[in-house]
Design a protein around this motif. Sequence first.
Motif, PDB file in Angstrom:
ATOM      1  N   ARG A  47      48.313  43.373  34.645  1.00 46.56           N
ATOM      2  CA  ARG A  47      47.123  43.081  33.870  1.00 46.56           C
ATOM      3  C   ARG A  47      47.365  41.874  32.961  1.00 46.56           C
ATOM      4  O   ARG A  47      46.508  40.987  32.840  1.00 46.56           O
ATOM      5  N   THR A  63      36.750  31.095  34.646  1.00 42.88           N
ATOM      6  CA  THR A  63      37.177  31.908  35.785  1.00 42.88           C
ATOM      7  C   THR A  63      36.047  32.808  36.258  1.00 42.88           C
ATOM      8  O   THR A  63      35.826  32.973  37.456  1.00 42.88           O
ATOM      9  N   TRP A 107      43.446  34.351  34.087  1.00 36.88           N
ATOM     10  CA  TRP A 107      42.000  34.351  33.829  1.00 36.88           C
ATOM     11  C   TRP A 107      41.640  33.287  32.795  1.00 36.88           C
ATOM     12  O   TRP A 107      40.650  32.580  32.937  1.00 36.88           O
ATOM     13  N   LYS A 123      49.487  39.473  33.494  1.00 39.98           N
ATOM     14  CA  LYS A 123      49.549  38.266  34.349  1.00 39.98           C
ATOM     15  C   LYS A 123      48.154  37.785  34.692  1.00 39.98           C
ATOM     16  O   LYS A 123      47.848  36.593  34.599  1.00 39.98           O
ATOM     17  N   LEU A 124      47.317  38.754  35.123  1.00 38.35           N
ATOM     18  CA  LEU A 124      45.951  38.389  35.510  1.00 38.35           C
ATOM     19  C   LEU A 124      45.196  37.815  34.321  1.00 38.35           C
ATOM     20  O   LEU A 124      44.454  36.834  34.446  1.00 38.35           O
ATOM     21  N   SER A 125      45.399  38.423  33.167  1.00 36.22           N
ATOM     22  CA  SER A 125      44.710  37.960  31.967  1.00 36.22           C
ATOM     23  C   SER A 125      45.122  36.531  31.638  1.00 36.22           C
ATOM     24  O   SER A 125      44.303  35.702  31.236  1.00 36.22           O
ATOM     25  N   ILE A 136      40.766  43.198  33.004  1.00 39.90           N
ATOM     26  CA  ILE A 136      41.694  42.064  32.962  1.00 39.90           C
ATOM     27  C   ILE A 136      41.770  41.490  31.552  1.00 39.90           C
ATOM     28  O   ILE A 136      42.849  41.242  31.025  1.00 39.90           O
TER      29      ILE A 136
END
Lengths: 290, 581
Positions: free
Chosen positions: B520, B388, B527, B522-524, B370
């Motif tokens: 990835r 997170t 995060w 978006k998640l980063s 991520i």
Amino acid sequence: MRILNSAAGRLSRLRRGRLAGALLLMVGLLAAGGLWTAVMTPASAEKTQDLASQVEEGRKLFLVGCSTCHGTNGEGILTDRGNNLGPSLVGVGAAAVDFQVGTGRMPMAQPGAQAPRKDVAYSDEETAALAAYVATLGPGPAIPAESDYSIDGLDSEAQEAAIVRGGQLFLTNCTACHNFEGSGGAMPNGGYAPTVRGVDSKYIYEALLTGPQTMPTFSNGNLTPDQKRDIIAYLNNLNDSAGVGGFGMGSLGPVAEGLFAWIVGIGGLVGFAVWIAAHTTRSSKKKVQA
Amino acid sequence: MSIDTSRVATSNSSAATAKKPGKAGAVANWADERLGLGTAMKKNLRKVFPDHWSFMLGEIALWSFVVLLLTGVFLTLWYHPSMAEVVYEGSYDPLRGVLMSDAMASTLDISFDVRGGLMIRQAHHWAAMIFIASMMIHLLRVYFTGAYRKPRELNWVIGCLLLLLGTLEGFTGYSLPDDLLSGTGIRAADGFMKSIPVVGTYVSFFLFGGEFPGDQIIPRLYMIHVLLIPGLLLALIAAHMLLLVYHKHTQWPGPGRTEENVVGFPMLPVYAAKAGGFFFIVFGVTAIMGGLLGINPIWKYGPYDPTKVTAGSQPDWYMGWPDGALRIMPGWEFHLGGYSFALNVFLPIIVLPGLMFTILLLLPFIESWITGDKREHHLLERPRNAPTRTALMVSLMTFYGLMWAAGGNDIIAITLNSDINQITYFMRVAVFVGPAIAFWVTRRWCISLQRHDEAKLLHGYETGVIMRSPEGGYSERHLPISENAAYTLTARDRDVVYTPGSETDESGVAAPGGRLNGLRAKLSELWFADNVQKPTAQELEEARHHAEHEHALTAALDGVAADGHQFDGHHAVEGESLRGH
């Protein structure tokens, strides 16, 4: 009591005979009449008088303390929804009263999932009077005598054998609810099997006999009087020989053990780790900054 | 040309000889000449370890494992792994004459007829519980400080395997006495295996050598417990430690500590003494617990008999959370073509632990995927600086804790006078809602702590000195924190949100994995969302100027009233009485 029960059992096998009903009636009437004339000597008349007055006293106590829920004649009271406000006491016997009132469960302080054991509200004489009155409502188990639940009369070898038998009977019949050491366990919907440790032998015997609250009744057909006595002997032996391995942590099994492993074990060791890390190498009193 | 030899010493006519070595030296020399210890030790005896109490949690696990080996060997001398029926004739009266398995009888003998046997048995059991618990708190420390990042991911995987094997080792161990409680546990395990669709009955029949209970399970568990799993544990512990030495220990950031060095004390004499001492403390604590706290009183459970069961039949604590899942699971079950599919057992006890373990194993890889962070990390991160990450583990811990509590629902019900049904209904919802709440609370909490750190850097610490302005307004005086403290607070990286490259190349062809990279990114972003970054050098400079300016403004007050240093201990105040009173 035991003789009466077994006699009743033998009689009941003859019940199905065609003339059995009429015969039984005859025998009953004859026996009652015979007894009346034979036993009503002045001395026993006095006893009966005593019993009658005890029953009368019990009835008065019952009307004050119990009838609100159990009905003025112990017939039980139904709520509007058809549940029991208080169950019928006809046929519960003196043993049930002695158990419920003697352990403080009755009178109940409030309706709830289960009547808890609490301070006893009646004196011994009052409890006996209540038991005598309720016993007159219908035939039921009587209060057991000490010889029923004590193994003192046996020789030491027989006592030991009784304890071994009692232990296996206890594990088969009781531990599923009351836990392996009699510490108690949870029952559905807020109920619970209370601890049986430190409870008077008489009350354990009565509980087995009468099956209070959600407990099943262990009739003499299920557990013979000797077997009941053996179970009680095993429990008393547990009380006497407690703590072989050390402090038992409430005798509740692995949950309590896990709690101690974390709090005493890990808690203590992490404390030591903090202590070791706080004391590092140094040549003066001031801590060396590493 | 003649050489003046008058100045040359005449005494060194023979070659230099070493002083005769002492006794210890002679032994060391003998060993070195044959084993080459000198070269190996020279480096490793001086190996430096950083100093912090949380770095010693894994040591608890290591030392309790040693205690387990020692006490375990003692127990094997008397234990009989046999299910042959014998009549107990030992010295515990209430079971004399009762039929039981040889395993149970020999465990009773260890408890009552072997000198010191009960104490060693109990110490072994306590050490097992502590072994697994210490692995878990060690795991939490490694996770919360980010010590599992590159290059230590594989050591994390080894650690997870150790936790799993330790749990299985514990289960096989407490099953060996063949008492009522452990027999109930084996019966439950048999049911768990049989709940696996299609192969369940085969698995069970293979393990038990026929239908439960048979006469095979105790010898088989014994072999697994004393040979197979300990062997694997030893090998993995060795690998774990070798990797620790190879990677070097992580350290907290601070002045003088970088990604390139390790600041601390050498193995000899400091850590040899500390670690050696800690072994004796661990041994002492388990011995005291074994001597004073009664654990697993098998003589009260009696021999296993399928017709018997006891209230409070729980597994040891580390098996408690799947047991909790089993207890709160609704009774889902369906039938297909004459076969039962017991989802009520299969999902909570086979699928869920497998799923949770996989998540645990993959945590470092998920995080690095991520964040896109592929750098090496030897400096630890404070939990607050990875909100997170911290929140994720607290959320998992909450899930674990609630399941754990559900596993003790009957004990909670009787000790807290509550209703077991209501506890169960509550837990059914709480295991889903609780972790979500815990995640959110922890994350915001971490971010608030980050803000607090930022305020300390930019505005200084709170002195507790209240100033009154000429207008009558009150304010608290802030003073700058020390250089060392400021360095430590700022010794962390700025978070970099992963941004994928352009989605198409020059010819307009979509780059491979473009969609995955989008996810990835978006998640980063999520995060790192809302994280507080450390101030820039410019911001710190401005803050310093501001503080000086403020100080100049209030300088007129100096000499009039207390400036606060009388109370905060930042400099000595001897002979400096409160001024202007």
